[in-house]
Write a protein that holds these residues in place. Sequence first.
Motif, PDB file in Angstrom:
ATOM      1  N   ASN A  85       1.443  -5.789  -3.254  1.00  0.00           N
ATOM      2  CA  ASN A  85       0.599  -6.647  -4.082  1.00  0.00           C
ATOM      3  C   ASN A  85      -0.773  -6.827  -3.427  1.00  0.00           C
ATOM      4  O   ASN A  85      -0.878  -6.908  -2.208  1.00  0.00           O
ATOM      5  N   CYS A 107      -0.276 -13.378   0.000  1.00  0.00           N
ATOM      6  CA  CYS A 107       0.364 -12.666  -1.108  1.00  0.00           C
ATOM      7  C   CYS A 107       1.016 -13.670  -2.029  1.00  0.00           C
ATOM      8  O   CYS A 107       1.883 -14.438  -1.606  1.00  0.00           O
ATOM      9  N   CYS A 121      -0.685  -6.366   0.512  1.00  0.00           N
ATOM     10  CA  CYS A 121       0.476  -6.871   1.234  1.00  0.00           C
ATOM     11  C   CYS A 121       1.439  -5.717   1.563  1.00  0.00           C
ATOM     12  O   CYS A 121       1.416  -4.654   0.941  1.00  0.00           O
ATOM     13  N   CYS A 137       5.071 -12.457  -2.596  1.00  0.00           N
ATOM     14  CA  CYS A 137       6.154 -12.618  -1.618  1.00  0.00           C
ATOM     15  C   CYS A 137       5.823 -13.659  -0.553  1.00  0.00           C
ATOM     16  O   CYS A 137       6.614 -13.865   0.373  1.00  0.00           O
ATOM     17  N   CYS A 169       4.317  -5.715   0.617  1.00  0.00           N
ATOM     18  CA  CYS A 169       5.102  -5.500  -0.613  1.00  0.00           C
ATOM     19  C   CYS A 169       4.329  -4.701  -1.657  1.00  0.00           C
ATOM     20  O   CYS A 169       4.899  -4.318  -2.687  1.00  0.00           O
TER      21      CYS A 169
HETATM   22 ZN   LIG Z   1       3.670  -9.504  -0.708  1.00  0.00          ZN
END
Ligand SMILES: [Zn+2]
Length: 187
Positions: A161, A169, A157, A172, A159
């Motif tokens: 992850n 994800c 992701c 998020c 973010c």
């Molecule tokens: Zn994420």
Amino acid sequence: MTAIVHPSSYIDANVSIGERTKIWHFCHVQAEVQIGTNCTLGQNVNISSRVKIGNNVKIQNNVSVYEGVELEDYVFCGPSMVFTNDLTPRSKFPKGRENYLRTIVKYGASIGANATIVCGNTIGSWAMVAAGAVVTKDVPDYALVAGVPAEQINWVCECGNVLNNQYNCTECSKQYSLIDGILERVN
Ligand SMILES: [Zn+2]
């Protein structure tokens, strides 16, 4: 706020450094380099002549960004990772800068500690290169690659992850879809 450059670092001629960028101890920024806003260069970082670095880029300690490398916005270079710019170097037969291979690290991509990026390859947007990996081919957008030579082991992701097997994800809640081998964010 203008850029902060520690007095132990050298900035050569015709360098532009954006606002809020911080350059810490023992760095060398060579001629005609462009560094964007809000970047951080850790200790002992070298930026070679004519390199272009975008905005919000973080470069950790002991990284050399050689001529031929370009870093887009929000790129992260982990500590002691390695770029190159000559695929077949010979001391006796130097190629000169016009023959350096281009390496592009695209928006948001991260490169782990001690990884090596062999020149002539592109690291896709939001891709993540694991610590110690050796990248020998292009890395797709959002790919997580690891090992020597680096192979894709998952998707990540924005973010950071790892995505689940529905390309979502769980941290998020961003969602992606995989079409013809290309991962794209859908919301
Ligand atoms: Zn994420």
